[in-house]
Structure formats: C-alpha cells, structure tokens
Design a protein around this motif. Structure first.
Motif, PDB file in Angstrom:
ATOM      1  N   SER A   1       0.819  -1.216   0.000  1.00 13.27           N
ATOM      2  CA  SER A   1       0.000   0.000   0.000  1.00 13.27           C
ATOM      3  C   SER A   1       0.854   1.268   0.000  1.00 13.27           C
ATOM      4  CB  SER A   1      -0.975   0.001   1.165  1.00 13.27           C
ATOM      5  OG  SER A   1      -0.280  -0.021   2.390  1.00 13.27           O
TER       6      SER A   1
ATOM      7  N   ARG B   1       1.793   1.704  -3.506  1.00  8.91           N
ATOM      8  CA  ARG B   1       0.611   2.000  -4.335  1.00  8.91           C
ATOM      9  C   ARG B   1       0.208   3.455  -4.213  1.00  8.91           C
ATOM     10  NH1 ARG B   1      -1.696  -2.829  -2.201  1.00  8.91           N
ATOM     11  NH2 ARG B   1      -3.018  -1.557  -0.889  1.00  8.91           N
TER      12      ARG B   1
ATOM     13  N   ARG C   1      -0.273   5.837  -7.340  1.00  8.46           N
ATOM     14  CA  ARG C   1      -1.569   6.471  -7.623  1.00  8.46           C
ATOM     15  C   ARG C   1      -1.457   7.985  -7.678  1.00  8.46           C
ATOM     16  NH1 ARG C   1      -4.633   2.464  -3.884  1.00  8.46           N
ATOM     17  NH2 ARG C   1      -5.290   0.930  -5.417  1.00  8.46           N
TER      18      ARG C   1
ATOM     19  N   ASP D   1      -1.778   4.627 -13.294  1.00  6.06           N
ATOM     20  CA  ASP D   1      -1.837   3.607 -12.253  1.00  6.06           C
ATOM     21  C   ASP D   1      -1.017   2.389 -12.687  1.00  6.06           C
ATOM     22  OD1 ASP D   1      -2.515   2.565  -9.836  1.00  6.06           O
ATOM     23  OD2 ASP D   1      -4.509   1.901 -10.440  1.00  6.06           O
TER      24      ASP D   1
ATOM     25  N   CYS E   1      -1.455  -1.560 -12.825  1.00  5.01           N
ATOM     26  CA  CYS E   1      -2.072  -2.189 -11.647  1.00  5.01           C
ATOM     27  C   CYS E   1      -3.468  -2.667 -12.021  1.00  5.01           C
ATOM     28  CB  CYS E   1      -2.168  -1.192 -10.490  1.00  5.01           C
ATOM     29  SG  CYS E   1      -0.586  -0.773  -9.752  1.00  5.01           S
TER      30      CYS E   1
ATOM     31  N   LYS F   1      -7.293  -4.433 -10.678  1.00  3.38           N
ATOM     32  CA  LYS F   1      -8.241  -4.026  -9.636  1.00  3.38           C
ATOM     33  C   LYS F   1      -7.890  -4.590  -8.261  1.00  3.38           C
ATOM     34  CE  LYS F   1     -11.530  -7.653 -10.794  1.00  3.38           C
ATOM     35  NZ  LYS F   1     -12.865  -7.965 -11.260  1.00  3.38           N
TER      36      LYS F   1
ATOM     37  N   ASP G   1      -4.745  -4.450  -7.171  1.00  4.81           N
ATOM     38  CA  ASP G   1      -3.473  -3.777  -6.882  1.00  4.81           C
ATOM     39  C   ASP G   1      -2.253  -4.671  -7.136  1.00  4.81           C
ATOM     40  OD1 ASP G   1      -4.642  -1.319  -6.140  1.00  4.81           O
ATOM     41  OD2 ASP G   1      -5.159  -2.178  -4.199  1.00  4.81           O
ATOM     42  N   ARG G   2      -2.331  -5.439  -8.206  1.00  2.00           N
ATOM     43  CA  ARG G   2      -1.219  -6.288  -8.610  1.00  2.00           C
ATOM     44  C   ARG G   2      -0.683  -5.803  -9.945  1.00  2.00           C
ATOM     45  NH1 ARG G   2      -4.663 -11.757  -8.577  1.00  2.00           N
ATOM     46  NH2 ARG G   2      -5.655 -10.427 -10.099  1.00  2.00           N
TER      47      ARG G   2
END
Length: 148
Positions: free
Chosen positions: A20, A23, A27, A32, A84, A86, A88-89
């Motif tokens: 996170s 991420r 973001r 993304d 990324c 949905k 977050d990979r």
C-alpha cells in the motif's frame, strides 16, 4: 519517495501485489502502473513520471558512448509497462521474471525514486555483499560522507 522493504510472493501467473505505501505513490503519479526494467539481476520499477525523466536524460546526452548505447538498448529496450489491476497487482512479464530469478519468494525494496523487485535468493546475496563491502575503507568513507 519509495522507502522500506517488504517480503512477498509472486503467483504462478507472474502477478505481484504492490504494498500500500508504494501503491499510494504510484496512484499520486499520472498513471496507475509502473515501468519495469532490468539491471543487476533485479528489476527496477519507476512511476511513469520518473521513467520519462530517465528517457529525457538519455535523449539529452550530446555524445553517446558504446557502453551508453548498450545500456540504453538493454535498460530502455527491455522495459515493460505494468499496469495495476483491480486487486493492486502488476503482472511481471516472463522475460523479466526469468532475468531476475523470480519464482515465488521475493523482496520489494524502496530506493527513493524507484523500487526494486528482488528474488529472495538474490536479495540475500546482495545483503551478504554489502556486509563484505562495508568492511572496505573506500566504501566506509563514501558512507561517512552521508553523515551515517
């Protein structure tokens, strides 16, 4: 800025969950996802904004040596855009997974303007090498210049 180290696994399809704290940085960038390339038996992941800076620096060079042409060919030419999903990979392409020896256990390492994706085995070798290098006087002097 990317900081810290975290341990992860890559699934059989080559997908890796981005922590996170990484991420959030991605973001806050314009897209993304990240640009991923290879060097030093590991993978380097940059936001698109940082990647563009690298490309612009390379383009601005007045003269390009043979080694820089080779670097550009491999580092820029071997880069992949990894978006990324949905969950977050990001999907690491097979050629990059093979280069870095990514099979299951891996380590993500923040390196300020980018993060690195290491196989656990290669990361442990890197830590061992740092221990060896940190005993060398010239390395200790370089570190001391940082005030550490």
């Amino acid at each position: 800025m990317f900081r810290g180290t975290s341990f992860h696994t890559i699934d059989t399809k080559g997908r890796l969950i981005i922590p996170s704290r990484f991420r959030d940085i991605i973001r806050n960038s314009e897209n993304d996802g990240v640009m991923v390339s290879r060097m030093d038996r590991t993978l380097y992941a940059y936001t698109f904004e940082e990647w563009r800076k690298i490309e612009n620096k390379i383009l601005s060079l007045k003269e390009i040596s043979e080694s820089m042409r080779r670097f550009r060919r491999v580092f820029i030419g071997g880069a992949f855009e990894c978006s990324c999903d949905k969950h977050d990979r990001i999907l690491i392409p097979p050629t990059l997974r093979q280069y870095a020896g990514l099979e299951k256990d891996m380590v993500l390492v923040g390196a300020l303007d980018h993060f690195e994706i290491w196989s656990l085995e290669n990361w442990n070798k890197e830590l061992e090498q740092l221990e060896i290098d940190s005993k060398k006087e010239e390395v200790r002097n370089e570190i001391a210049k940082l005030g550490i």
